[in-house]
Scaffold this active site. Structure first.
Site, short mmCIF file in Angstrom:
data_model
loop_
_atom_site.label_atom_id
_atom_site.label_comp_id
_atom_site.label_asym_id
_atom_site.label_seq_id
_atom_site.Cartn_x
_atom_site.Cartn_y
_atom_site.Cartn_z
N GLU A 22 -2.23 -8.84 3.70
CA GLU A 22 -2.29 -9.43 5.17
C GLU A 22 -3.68 -8.98 5.71
O GLU A 22 -4.01 -9.31 6.96
CB GLU A 22 -1.40 -8.42 6.04
N HIS B 110 -3.85 -5.31 0.19
CA HIS B 110 -3.42 -5.48 1.68
C HIS B 110 -3.58 -7.14 1.54
O HIS B 110 -4.39 -7.74 1.92
CB HIS B 110 -4.16 -4.99 2.71
N CYS C 220 0.74 -1.03 -0.03
CA CYS C 220 -0.01 0.19 -0.13
C CYS C 220 1.03 1.16 -0.07
O CYS C 220 1.39 1.73 -0.99
CB CYS C 220 -1.06 -0.08 1.12
#
Length: 198
Positions: free
Chosen positions: A177, A175, A87
């Protein structure tokens, strides 16, 4: 494997740490060191990383206090140490290498978008059009020629990932994660595999 995570003061940073720690190589989980972006370049080098992850974060890559040591890492460490920017990490890489970052027409916070990709590098053996979690109000509006665009939104309108043509540097706008990204562990695993082979 020693992995340094440059923390740009984001709530997702420790999700990245968990994802990295859950990926053992040779029966050993990576040793993950988190350094705030206020750390010095010397501190990053002293950690002797085999890989670097640049976390998401608030702010804009053209504001030094928002990215801190990130820009130094991108210039001084990433040319030789495998690096994954997430990001803000991608936006900082684009900005640092001469591209532009602007406001998104529509901010994306906690939304998923199907992502199409080139099936190589961090996207090896990953399904096409996987749902990717997006939390950003900035987008990369021009990509420097030193980067190849490796993933886009399904309609091709926005870059979702890039890879440096000469350095072991890959970045994603989404993202991995986030639990909303179904293939996040696989993306992180592919990055660690590439780092181990570097």
């Amino acid at each position: 494997m020693n992995v340094v995570v440059v923390d740009n003061y984001d709530s997702f940073t420790y999700n990245l740490v968990e994802y990295l720690s859950a990926q053992p190589r040779d029966d050993h989980a990576p040793d993950v060191t988190v350094l705030k972006n206020t750390a010095s370049l010397a501190a990053v080098r002293a950690a002797d990383p085999d890989a670097v992850v640049i976390s998401p974060g608030p702010g804009h890559p053209d504001t030094p206090r928002d990215v801190g040591v990130t820009t130094d890492v991108l210039r001084a460490v990433s040319p030789r140490v495998p690096t994954l920017g997430v990001c803000l990490g991608m936006e900082a890489a684009v900005h640092e290498y001469g591209g532009t970052v602007g406001r998104a027409a529509e901010p994306m916070h906690g939304k998923t978008t199907p992502v199409s990709h080139d099936e190589t590098g961090i996207f090896a053996d990953i399904q096409q059009d996987f749902p990717a979690a997006r939390y950003h109000s900035l987008v990369c509006t021009s990509i420097p020629s030193c980067f190849a665009v490796t993933a886009t939104t399904r309609d091709g309108s926005l870059p979702m990932a890039i890879r440096h043509r000469d350095h072991p540097l890959a970045c994603v706008q989404f993202h991995p994660e986030s639990v909303l990204t179904g293939v996040g562990h696989d993306v992180i695993g592919n990055f660690l595999d590439a780092a181990a082979a570097h």
